[in-house]
Design an enzyme around this catalytic site. Sequence first.
Site, PDB file in Angstrom:
ATOM      1  N   LYS A  64      44.516  39.960  44.336  1.00  0.00           N
ATOM      2  CA  LYS A  64      44.540  41.241  43.624  1.00  0.00           C
ATOM      3  C   LYS A  64      44.928  42.345  44.597  1.00  0.00           C
ATOM      4  CE  LYS A  64      41.467  43.896  40.509  1.00  0.00           C
ATOM      5  NZ  LYS A  64      40.123  43.890  39.860  1.00  0.00           N
ATOM      6  N   SER A  75      39.922  44.292  34.827  1.00  0.00           N
ATOM      7  CA  SER A  75      41.050  44.840  35.541  1.00  0.00           C
ATOM      8  C   SER A  75      41.877  43.813  36.316  1.00  0.00           C
ATOM      9  CB  SER A  75      40.567  45.917  36.510  1.00  0.00           C
ATOM     10  OG  SER A  75      39.767  45.357  37.531  1.00  0.00           O
ATOM     11  N   SER A  88      35.532  42.458  35.460  1.00  0.00           N
ATOM     12  CA  SER A  88      36.971  42.381  35.733  1.00  0.00           C
ATOM     13  C   SER A  88      37.513  41.051  36.196  1.00  0.00           C
ATOM     14  CB  SER A  88      37.357  43.432  36.755  1.00  0.00           C
ATOM     15  OG  SER A  88      37.559  44.633  36.094  1.00  0.00           O
TER      16      SER A  88
HETATM   17  N1  GLN Z   1      36.117  47.396  32.538  1.00  0.00           N
HETATM   18  C1  GLN Z   1      35.125  47.863  33.471  1.00  0.00           C
HETATM   19  C2  GLN Z   1      35.530  49.207  33.997  1.00  0.00           C
HETATM   20  O1  GLN Z   1      36.498  49.695  33.571  1.00  0.00           O
HETATM   21  C3  GLN Z   1      34.979  46.885  34.586  1.00  0.00           C
HETATM   22  C4  GLN Z   1      36.085  46.930  35.540  1.00  0.00           C
HETATM   23  C5  GLN Z   1      35.839  46.070  36.719  1.00  0.00           C
HETATM   24  O2  GLN Z   1      35.029  45.150  36.667  1.00  0.00           O
HETATM   25  N2  GLN Z   1      36.492  46.417  37.814  1.00  0.00           N
HETATM   26  O3  GLN Z   1      34.888  49.780  34.804  1.00  0.00           O
END
Ligand code: GLN
Length: 485
Positions: free
Chosen positions: A74, A149, A173
């Site tokens: 990532k 994400s 995410s």
């Molecule tokens: N969807 C959650 C957020 O927007 C989690 C994102 C993540 O785990 N980085 O914060």
Amino acid sequence: MSCKELRDGIAAKEIKSVAATEAVFSAIDKYEPMVGAYISTFKEQALAKAKEVDGKIAAGEAVGELAGVPVAIKDNLCTTFGTTTCASKILENFHSPYNATVIEKLLAADAVIVGKTNMDEFAMGSSTENSGLKQTVNPWDTSRVPGGSSGGSAAAVAGRLCFAALGSDTGGSIRQPASLCGVVGLKPTYGRISRYGLVAYGSSLDQIGPVTRTVSDCALMMNVIAGHDEKDSTSVSESIAPVCNYLEKLDEPISGLKIGVVPEFVAGGEADVQKATAEAIEVYKKLGAEIVEIEMPHFDYAISAYYVIATAEASSNLARYDGVHYGHRTERPADYIEVYSKSRAEGFGKEVKRRIMLGTYALSSGYYDAYYLKALKVRNLIRGDFTRAFEKCEAILMPVSPTTAFRLGEKIDDPLQMYLSDVYTIAANLAGIPGISIPCGFDESGLPIGLQILAPAFAEEKLLRIARMFEMQTDWHQKKPAMPK
Ligand code: GLN
């Protein structure tokens, strides 16, 4: 082939890492324009590494645990090669002077790093649509999101554009995109993996973890990346929680297994998700597990608490991107105030700005007690829910996401709807416990569904074994998206 099969084949000189790496790059050439999983790729460097590994094996030299296996990472993991963008315009040209610890570990294990994957900007989102740089689609249906994400990592693994990937999970995410793309994703216990070199979003919640096609590959990746790191004081000492060989007993089922379920969660989400979760419970029953009902009375408050804590931490973590210390600087500022304000205005996307404002508000004097402090108290109550639940069972089953992959654009203008995607995943981050998403079925439109299994802190070995029991009984993980020829 799985990573494990590939690695063993390379070690046995049945296949060359160069051939596997070339195959990955020809898949990337063909499908990347459609999927959009990568922000950057490193063909020359990857082939050079593959050649080096093949050479070592030919010469009978010792090699690492992932020798010759092409993996993706990532783009919020710092690398000295290429850029580390976090899918943000503000870091578009950022070159890290150091490697994240997990990158050092991958390299030491002789993995071949093929590229860096797309994500929601600074890992804020559930669909990868918040990327400031490009769009990623779901390989199962290109009109749908891959989740987020870590959507680029999940799409790359599902689309066979790498053998495995690393993601990060602050509120879901890794697990949610894994679920939406029909692959395996593990969020380890907070402190199990070093966060050194992971660009911080919500530091008390962030954790790096693997995205793979099988549970065994997930265990293999954990063998490489887990462990204490003196560069990250929140990584836990092995004298407190020893790291083990996660592959060693992986195929040994756990007898007398007690699995906790919260009836409302099994009956939550879309009908197809409910059905798949209920069927997964039946699979465990057949495997001899005892199903016990548990309660999570504070779960309803998890999203609210999370979006206060995560945004508060983000507002502090993202203060460093000011056009001076890091990142984009505006062209012709009138004065030094404009250096900050214009650089940030130009560099950050809409969702990131929204969260910086939310977090700054929650931390401001007068509101700190009402929001931030209260959210911390709720966090403690949620931790308590898990502690009590794990007195009755060894693992908890629930859905990963209330829906399967939604359409591109469907939730992007409705942040609250988007935040609700994380309803089942966020609690694990608040409590710091490990959670895994494994493929457990498909909905009526042929979109993958994931099953979430949660375990107590540092029980990854058991968690992986429980997941593996399911994988050995089912073939969901063997299904792959029909990519055009
Ligand atoms: N969807 C959650 C957020 O927007 C989690 C994102 C993540 O785990 N980085 O914060």
